[in-house]
Enzyme design. Sequence first.
Site, PDB file in Angstrom:
ATOM      1  N   ASP A   1      -9.666  -3.165  -6.284  1.00  0.00           N
ATOM      2  CA  ASP A   1      -9.317  -2.774  -5.154  1.00  0.00           C
ATOM      3  C   ASP A   1      -9.816  -1.567  -4.963  1.00  0.00           C
ATOM      4  O   ASP A   1     -10.164  -0.737  -5.574  1.00  0.00           O
ATOM      5  CB  ASP A   1      -7.657  -2.101  -5.318  1.00  0.00           C
TER       6      ASP A   1
ATOM      7  N   SER B   1       0.939  -1.243  -0.075  1.00  0.00           N
ATOM      8  CA  SER B   1      -0.024  -0.017  -0.137  1.00  0.00           C
ATOM      9  C   SER B   1       0.834   1.161   0.220  1.00  0.00           C
ATOM     10  O   SER B   1       1.743   1.381  -0.942  1.00  0.00           O
ATOM     11  CB  SER B   1      -0.908   0.111   1.306  1.00  0.00           C
TER      12      SER B   1
ATOM     13  N   HIS C   1      -8.026  -4.757  -1.328  1.00  0.00           N
ATOM     14  CA  HIS C   1      -6.943  -4.120  -1.094  1.00  0.00           C
ATOM     15  C   HIS C   1      -5.898  -5.074  -0.084  1.00  0.00           C
ATOM     16  O   HIS C   1      -6.523  -5.015   1.094  1.00  0.00           O
ATOM     17  CB  HIS C   1      -7.116  -2.914  -0.576  1.00  0.00           C
TER      18      HIS C   1
END
Length: 332
Positions: free
Chosen positions: A279, A151, A307
């Site tokens: 996502d 991320s 995600h």
Amino acid sequence: MKIESTEQKAGLLVNSTYGPPWWLPGGDLQTVYARMLAGQYEIHYRRERWETPDGDFIDLDFVASHNDSKKLLVLFHGLEGSSQSHYALSLMAQATRRGWRGVVVHFRGCGGEANRLPRSYHSGDSAEIDWILRRLKSQNPRSYIYAVGVSLGGNMLLKWLGEAGSAAGTIIERAAAVSAPLDLSAAARVLDVGHRRAIYTGRFLRSLRKKILAKISRHGLKIDPAEILACSTFREIDDRYTAPIHGFKDADDYWTKASSKPGLVRIEVPTLLVNARNDPFLPTSALPHAGEVSPSVTLDFPDYGGHVGFVSGSFPGSLDWLPQHIFQFFTA
């Protein structure tokens, strides 16, 4: 797998091997449920505190290991993540099973104790990645270092790889970025509205607001605490704190300069990008195509996974697909 051509001018988009369990539909469920599987993995860490070049500190959690493996896995976590995040535990468990050493790098203020300076960490802090990896290499000169960013940490790592170019290859062997918000403006646009604002942005802001308010009090920052308390979007929090405290004009300036996507064409270290097309943190339209990345970059964009989800197997499932996939790339 690589394209067998000396004329290759772009990266490789592969057909992903990931498929979600039938019982876990949708990007939101795949994202949220994955966090609940952290308890499947038990990792024992040894903590080190490093002083930063500017007088601050960071905490690093090393996987407790008695072997002298020359392969070292380095993980940079996501926004408000830690060595206890589900992806960190599953990845370090895989490293242990394979006899590798591993370390989770905590960004400033994420190790459980507030950092010393008014500044914190941000999505484009490639300079932080640089000195950390260089120090790890200097302490492990005979080791082969492999870096993973998840991320926010993935965006930071990719930005460093693009800026460092061939020099990155003197420090690490290969890299992987998972669910990275390559285009921060596009990510903010989807996270600051609708149900995603309630489910995800609100959760992050609760943690960030608390940390920022403590910094205002401790350092006497010229920021109105009431404005921070009123922040309910990434744009607001980045406009009022993240951008100005880290040297950017405003949120738009920060998002533009910190996004890793423009630099993907300059990456020279073999790098894997894994981003699910569902996502909820990044629209599919923001994903790069093969012509927007260098020949050193492999793009793996499964239709599902959420995600940093990528749950696999029969109920209750596991998080093993992603670590196995990353190690397959690292050992190819």
